[in-house]
Write an enzyme that holds these catalytic residues in place. Structure first.
Site, PDB file in Angstrom:
ATOM      1  N   LYS A  15       0.853  -1.217  -0.060  1.00  0.00           N
ATOM      2  CA  LYS A  15       0.165   0.028   0.010  1.00  0.00           C
ATOM      3  C   LYS A  15       0.845   1.136   0.000  1.00  0.00           C
ATOM      4  CE  LYS A  15      -1.988  -1.090   3.907  1.00  0.00           C
ATOM      5  NZ  LYS A  15      -1.449  -2.393   4.147  1.00  0.00           N
ATOM      6  N   ARG A  90      -9.750   0.423   8.627  1.00  0.00           N
ATOM      7  CA  ARG A  90      -9.370  -0.970   9.124  1.00  0.00           C
ATOM      8  C   ARG A  90     -10.407  -1.835   9.508  1.00  0.00           C
ATOM      9  NH1 ARG A  90      -3.732  -0.170   8.734  1.00  0.00           N
ATOM     10  NH2 ARG A  90      -2.623  -1.891   9.213  1.00  0.00           N
ATOM     11  N   ARG A 124      11.708  -5.529   5.057  1.00  0.00           N
ATOM     12  CA  ARG A 124      11.522  -4.028   4.763  1.00  0.00           C
ATOM     13  C   ARG A 124      12.564  -3.185   5.646  1.00  0.00           C
ATOM     14  NH1 ARG A 124       5.446  -1.799   5.588  1.00  0.00           N
ATOM     15  NH2 ARG A 124       6.104  -3.041   7.072  1.00  0.00           N
ATOM     16  N   ARG A 152      11.275  -1.224  11.170  1.00  0.00           N
ATOM     17  CA  ARG A 152       9.935  -1.055  12.008  1.00  0.00           C
ATOM     18  C   ARG A 152       9.953  -2.035  13.241  1.00  0.00           C
ATOM     19  NH1 ARG A 152       4.886   0.058   8.395  1.00  0.00           N
ATOM     20  NH2 ARG A 152       3.921  -1.389  10.047  1.00  0.00           N
ATOM     21  N   ARG A 163      -0.297  -9.282  13.209  1.00  0.00           N
ATOM     22  CA  ARG A 163      -1.032  -8.387  12.402  1.00  0.00           C
ATOM     23  C   ARG A 163      -1.923  -8.963  11.217  1.00  0.00           C
ATOM     24  NH1 ARG A 163       4.276  -5.314  10.825  1.00  0.00           N
ATOM     25  NH2 ARG A 163       3.254  -4.168   9.423  1.00  0.00           N
TER      26      ARG A 163
HETATM   27  P1  AP5 Z   1       4.859  -1.619   1.732  1.00  0.00           P
HETATM   28  O1  AP5 Z   1       4.600  -0.940   0.664  1.00  0.00           O
HETATM   29  O2  AP5 Z   1       5.733  -1.055   2.873  1.00  0.00           O
HETATM   30  O3  AP5 Z   1       3.427  -2.352   2.251  1.00  0.00           O
HETATM   31  P2  AP5 Z   1       2.323  -1.641   3.123  1.00  0.00           P
HETATM   32  O4  AP5 Z   1       0.997  -2.364   2.682  1.00  0.00           O
HETATM   33  O5  AP5 Z   1       2.459  -0.240   3.221  1.00  0.00           O
HETATM   34  O6  AP5 Z   1       2.618  -2.602   4.530  1.00  0.00           O
HETATM   35  P3  AP5 Z   1       2.363  -1.769   6.180  1.00  0.00           P
HETATM   36  O7  AP5 Z   1       3.077  -3.056   6.887  1.00  0.00           O
HETATM   37  O8  AP5 Z   1       2.916  -0.300   6.285  1.00  0.00           O
HETATM   38  O9  AP5 Z   1       0.892  -2.003   6.381  1.00  0.00           O
HETATM   39  P4  AP5 Z   1       0.396  -2.279   7.625  1.00  0.00           P
HETATM   40  O10 AP5 Z   1      -1.102  -2.331   7.491  1.00  0.00           O
HETATM   41  O11 AP5 Z   1       0.367  -3.509   8.400  1.00  0.00           O
HETATM   42  O12 AP5 Z   1       0.922  -1.075   8.629  1.00  0.00           O
HETATM   43  P5  AP5 Z   1       0.567   0.486   8.906  1.00  0.00           P
HETATM   44  O13 AP5 Z   1       1.714   0.969   9.045  1.00  0.00           O
HETATM   45  O14 AP5 Z   1      -0.765   0.794   8.294  1.00  0.00           O
HETATM   46  O15 AP5 Z   1       5.591  -2.899   1.441  1.00  0.00           O
HETATM   47  C1  AP5 Z   1       6.038  -3.751   2.167  1.00  0.00           C
HETATM   48  C2  AP5 Z   1       7.490  -4.446   1.684  1.00  0.00           C
HETATM   49  O16 AP5 Z   1       7.304  -5.211   0.697  1.00  0.00           O
HETATM   50  C3  AP5 Z   1       8.329  -3.359   1.320  1.00  0.00           C
HETATM   51  O17 AP5 Z   1       9.828  -3.825   1.956  1.00  0.00           O
HETATM   52  C4  AP5 Z   1       8.300  -2.999  -0.211  1.00  0.00           C
HETATM   53  O18 AP5 Z   1       9.737  -2.778  -0.898  1.00  0.00           O
HETATM   54  C5  AP5 Z   1       8.157  -4.553  -0.484  1.00  0.00           C
HETATM   55  N1  AP5 Z   1       7.271  -4.720  -1.660  1.00  0.00           N
HETATM   56  C6  AP5 Z   1       6.120  -4.116  -1.850  1.00  0.00           C
HETATM   57  N2  AP5 Z   1       5.498  -4.531  -3.373  1.00  0.00           N
HETATM   58  C7  AP5 Z   1       6.263  -5.254  -3.751  1.00  0.00           C
HETATM   59  C8  AP5 Z   1       6.296  -6.257  -4.479  1.00  0.00           C
HETATM   60  N3  AP5 Z   1       5.208  -6.120  -5.704  1.00  0.00           N
HETATM   61  N4  AP5 Z   1       7.147  -7.263  -4.586  1.00  0.00           N
HETATM   62  C9  AP5 Z   1       7.923  -7.671  -3.763  1.00  0.00           C
HETATM   63  N5  AP5 Z   1       8.091  -6.861  -2.706  1.00  0.00           N
HETATM   64  C10 AP5 Z   1       7.270  -5.631  -2.467  1.00  0.00           C
HETATM   65  O19 AP5 Z   1       0.047  -0.046  10.422  1.00  0.00           O
HETATM   66  C11 AP5 Z   1       0.781  -0.356  11.480  1.00  0.00           C
HETATM   67  C12 AP5 Z   1       0.008  -0.664  12.662  1.00  0.00           C
HETATM   68  O20 AP5 Z   1      -0.611   0.777  13.220  1.00  0.00           O
HETATM   69  C13 AP5 Z   1      -0.947  -1.522  12.756  1.00  0.00           C
HETATM   70  O21 AP5 Z   1      -0.833  -2.743  13.135  1.00  0.00           O
HETATM   71  C14 AP5 Z   1      -1.818  -0.912  13.995  1.00  0.00           C
HETATM   72  O22 AP5 Z   1      -1.455  -1.254  14.999  1.00  0.00           O
HETATM   73  C15 AP5 Z   1      -1.943   0.611  13.546  1.00  0.00           C
HETATM   74  N6  AP5 Z   1      -2.911   1.234  12.931  1.00  0.00           N
HETATM   75  C16 AP5 Z   1      -2.461   1.661  11.431  1.00  0.00           C
HETATM   76  N7  AP5 Z   1      -3.776   1.947  10.814  1.00  0.00           N
HETATM   77  C17 AP5 Z   1      -4.841   1.676  11.876  1.00  0.00           C
HETATM   78  C18 AP5 Z   1      -6.189   1.690  11.579  1.00  0.00           C
HETATM   79  N8  AP5 Z   1      -6.917   2.442  10.673  1.00  0.00           N
HETATM   80  N9  AP5 Z   1      -6.840   1.221  12.945  1.00  0.00           N
HETATM   81  C19 AP5 Z   1      -6.310   0.758  13.768  1.00  0.00           C
HETATM   82  N10 AP5 Z   1      -5.075   0.435  13.844  1.00  0.00           N
HETATM   83  C20 AP5 Z   1      -4.216   1.132  12.790  1.00  0.00           C
END
Ligand code: AP5
Length: 207
Positions: A15, A90, A124, A152, A163
Site C-alpha cells: 500500500k 480497517r 523491509r 520498524r 497483524r
Molecule cells: P509496503 O508498501 O511498505 O506495504 P504496506 O502495505 O504499506 O505495509 P504496512 O506494513 O505498512 O501495512 P500495515 O497495514 O501493516 O501497517 P500500518 O503502518 O498501516 O511494502 C512492504 C514491503 O514489501 C516493502 O519492503 C516493499 O519494498 C516490499 N514490496 C512492496 N511491493 C512489493 C512487490 N510487488 N514485490 C515484492 N516486494 C514488494 O499500520 C501499523 C500499525 O498501526 C497496525 O498494526 C496498527 O496497530 C496501527 N494502525 C494503523 N492504522 C490503523 C487503523 N486504521 N486502525 C487501527 N490501527 C491502525
C-alpha cells in the site's frame, strides 16, 4: 475525481509503495494512519503512548482513537477535494464513521497471499529522512544509505503473524462491505513492484 480513494490490503501488500503513483495521478494527498501513529509514538505524545502497545503487539489501535485522528486530519485545507487513505479504514465501524465525514468514491484492494507477506515485511527497511520504503531483496537500497535505514519495531515474524490475524478477523470483512457497495477494484499484488504499479495505474484510469 471528487471524493476519496481507499487503498486496501493486508499488512505488507504494498500500500505504502503503490500510494505514490496514485498521488501522482490524482493529486490527492496521502493519509497513512500507520505513519501518523508512528510519528506520535516517536514524539512521545499522549496518543503515541496509547497507540504504542497495540502496535508493538500487532493489534489494531481502538476505533475511537483512529476516528478522532482522521477527523482532525480531514479538517485541514488540503483534504477538501478528497484524499488517498492508506491503511484506513480497517474495521467496519471505522468505515461507517468515515462515511459520515467524507465520500469514499473508490477502493483499490491489493491482493497478496499470506505466504508472501512475512518475507516482504521482515525484509523491509525505511529511510527515516525521506520516508522511502526499501526491501533487502525486492527493492535493494543504495549502499550509501545503508547506515541510516531503520527497521520498524513491528516488522518481525512474530508480530507479523498477529497483524495478519488482525487483518483476517477485523479488516478483511470490510473488503466485502465495500464490494457490496460496488466501489471495490482488486488488483493482483503478487508481481514485481513495477507490474503491480501498472495494474494500480490501470485501476485508477478506470475509476
Ligand atoms: P509496503 O508498501 O511498505 O506495504 P504496506 O502495505 O504499506 O505495509 P504496512 O506494513 O505498512 O501495512 P500495515 O497495514 O501493516 O501497517 P500500518 O503502518 O498501516 O511494502 C512492504 C514491503 O514489501 C516493502 O519492503 C516493499 O519494498 C516490499 N514490496 C512492496 N511491493 C512489493 C512487490 N510487488 N514485490 C515484492 N516486494 C514488494 O499500520 C501499523 C500499525 O498501526 C497496525 O498494526 C496498527 O496497530 C496501527 N494502525 C494503523 N492504522 C490503523 C487503523 N486504521 N486502525 C487501527 N490501527 C491502525
Amino acid at each position: 475525481m471528487m471524493g476519496s480513494i481507499v487503498l486496501f490490503g493486508p499488512p505488507g501488500a504494498g500500500k505504502g509503495t503503490q500510494a505514490e503513483i496514485i498521488v501522482e495521478m490524482t493529486g490527492k494527498p496521502q493519509i497513512s494512519t500507520g505513519d501518523m501513529l508512528r510519528s506520535a509514538v516517536s514524539q512521545g505524545t499522549e496518543l503515541g503512548l496509547e497507540a504504542r502497545e497495540y502496535m508493538e503487539a500487532g493489534k489494531l489501535v481502538p476505533d475511537q482513537v483512529i476516528i478522532g485522528l482522521i477527523k482532525d486530519r480531514l479538517s485541514e485545507s488540503d483534504a477538501s477535494n478528497g484524499v488517498l487513505f492508506d491503511g484506513f479504514p480497517r474495521t467496519i465501524p471505522q468505515a461507517e464513521a468515515l462515511s459520515e465525514i467524507t465520500e469514499v468514491s473508490a477502493v483499490i484492494s491489493i491482493a497478496v497471499p499470506d505466504e508472501d507477506i512475512v518475507n516482504r515485511i521482515v525484509g523491509r527497511r525505511m529511510d527515516p529522512e525521506t520516508g522511502e520504503i526499501y526491501h533487502v531483496s525486492f527493492k535493494p537500497p543504495p549502499p550509501e544509505l545503508s547506515n541510516r535505514l531503520v527497521q520498524r519495531k513491528d516488522d518481525n515474524e512474530e508480530t507479523v503473524r498477529m497483524r495478519l490475524a488482525a487483518y483476517h478477523n477485523q479488516t478483511k470483512p470490510l473488503g466485502d462491505w465495500y464490494g457490496n457497495m460496488g466501489i471495490l477494484s482488486t488488483v493482483d499484488g503478487t508481481g514485481t513492484i513495477q507490474e503491480v504499479s501498472q495494474s494500480v495505474a490501470n485501476a485508477v484510469r478506470n475509476l
